[in-house]
Design an enzyme around this catalytic site. Structure first.
Site, short mmCIF file in Angstrom:
data_model
loop_
_atom_site.label_atom_id
_atom_site.label_comp_id
_atom_site.label_asym_id
_atom_site.label_seq_id
_atom_site.Cartn_x
_atom_site.Cartn_y
_atom_site.Cartn_z
N HIS A 59 -4.96 -5.32 -1.64
CA HIS A 59 -5.97 -5.08 -0.62
C HIS A 59 -7.17 -6.03 -0.79
CE1 HIS A 59 -3.72 -1.29 -0.83
NE2 HIS A 59 -4.15 -1.02 0.39
N SER A 64 0.85 -1.18 0.00
CA SER A 64 0.00 0.00 0.00
C SER A 64 0.90 1.24 0.00
CB SER A 64 -0.96 -0.04 1.20
OG SER A 64 -1.99 0.90 1.06
N GLU A 71 -1.74 -3.18 -8.19
CA GLU A 71 -2.98 -3.39 -7.43
C GLU A 71 -3.44 -2.04 -6.92
OE1 GLU A 71 -3.61 -3.24 -3.81
OE2 GLU A 71 -1.71 -2.18 -3.56
#
Length: 305
Positions: free
Chosen positions: A274, A109, A200
């Site tokens: 995620h 992230s 992602e």
């Protein structure tokens, strides 16, 4: 030729090795998830260095820039530096030169900024994988994969869905698309020519993904890849799609339209990123093979490097 990305990774972890926890991004909200993640490391025989991070904050960040930078430079340097959570703030720490030290760095992230900067400086050992606060909620296969990667430097192939067939080999780079997009044009995004890129994201509307991927295309970055794999894009579809299907694009439509004409192998649906289902750990910069005919992404074995 692209710049050299190191294929050498740190020595495998062993029981008794130290783990330091860093909080380079947003303030922690859940002390329980942090403790449960630490318990997973301890169950592997690792020694986690105590640190009180739950009460530390500066606005929405997990402390001042100086405090969070200090987290990334513990003394002595531990074999594993694991990031507590994502959110925002890691890129702020890159405004000044940073001497990355050898060892493993784990996170994803917002931690994409650190993983990329480290790789751009030629330092191996970054792992795009669970945060300390998400580790305990990972399914067994994901926890086991991370453990094997850190202790034995091996990991099973990942299975996805073929979008464009073909095969590609090259160093692996895995990123959160939003975070990496904000590194374009900086010295902190490694040269991606000839690389296999895994992307992602979470919570981005299709038009925002369209905008980011178009930015990557305008810079020529996507066109220089050896291969492309898509992980999970959780919460990224348009909630109005069913009512206004003729006035918008679905997530899949955007991703396909922006990637299928690149002339490289493309697969989708990897269990990376995620959302529920597991976040498969992937090491940064190591040799990998994308077999889009079979829909697989494989890491080269450590004993083959």
């Amino acid at each position: 030729m692209p710049e050299a990305i190191p294929t050498l990774v740190p020595p495998p972890l062993k029981r008794g090795d130290a783990v330091a926890i860093a909080a380079p991004s947003s303030a922690l909200r859940d002390d329980d998830s942090l403790k449960r993640g630490i318990s997973v490391f301890e169950s592997w025989g690792l020694e986690v260095t105590p640190q009180d991070l739950s009460a530390r904050h500066w606005g929405y960040l997990a402390g001042s820039d100086a405090q969070r930078r200090a987290d990334l430079d513990p003394h002595p340097t531990p074999p594993l530096l694991a990031c507590a959570r994502g959110g925002w703030g890691a890129a702020r720490l890159l405004e000044h030169p940073w001497p990355w030290r050898p060892g493993w760095l784990l996170g994803f992230s917002d931690i994409t900024a650190l993983l990329c900067s480290r790789l751009a400086q030629g330092v191996g050992g970054g792992v795009h994988g669970p945060l300390v606060t998400t580790l305990a909620d990972e399914p067994d296969w994901s926890q086991q994969r991370l453990q094997e990667l850190l202790f034995d430097r091996v990991a099973p192939d990942l299975q996805g869905t073929t979008w464009v067939g073909g095969q590609a080999q090259g160093p692996l780079v895995t990123v959160n698309l939003t975070v990496a997009s904000h590194l374009l044009g900086s010295a902190h995004l490694p040269d991606l020519k000839g690389r296999i890129l895994v992307i992602e994201d979470v919570g981005e509307a299709p038009y925002r993904l369209d905008r980011m991927l178009t930015h990557w295309r305008l810079t020529g970055t996507l066109q220089g890849l050896a291969g492309l794999a898509l992980g999970r894009f959780s919460g990224c579809d348009d909630p109005n799609l069913s009512a206004d299907a003729d006035q918008t694009f679905s997530l899949e439509q955007v991703l396909k339209e922006r990637t299928l004409d690149l002339g490289i192998p493309v697969i989708s649906g990897l269990p990376v990123g995620h959302g529920p289902g597991g976040n498969a750990a992937l090491p940064m910069g190591v040799p990998a093979k994308l077999d889009a005919d079979r829909g697989t992404l494989a890491l080269e074995r450590a004993d083959q490097r």
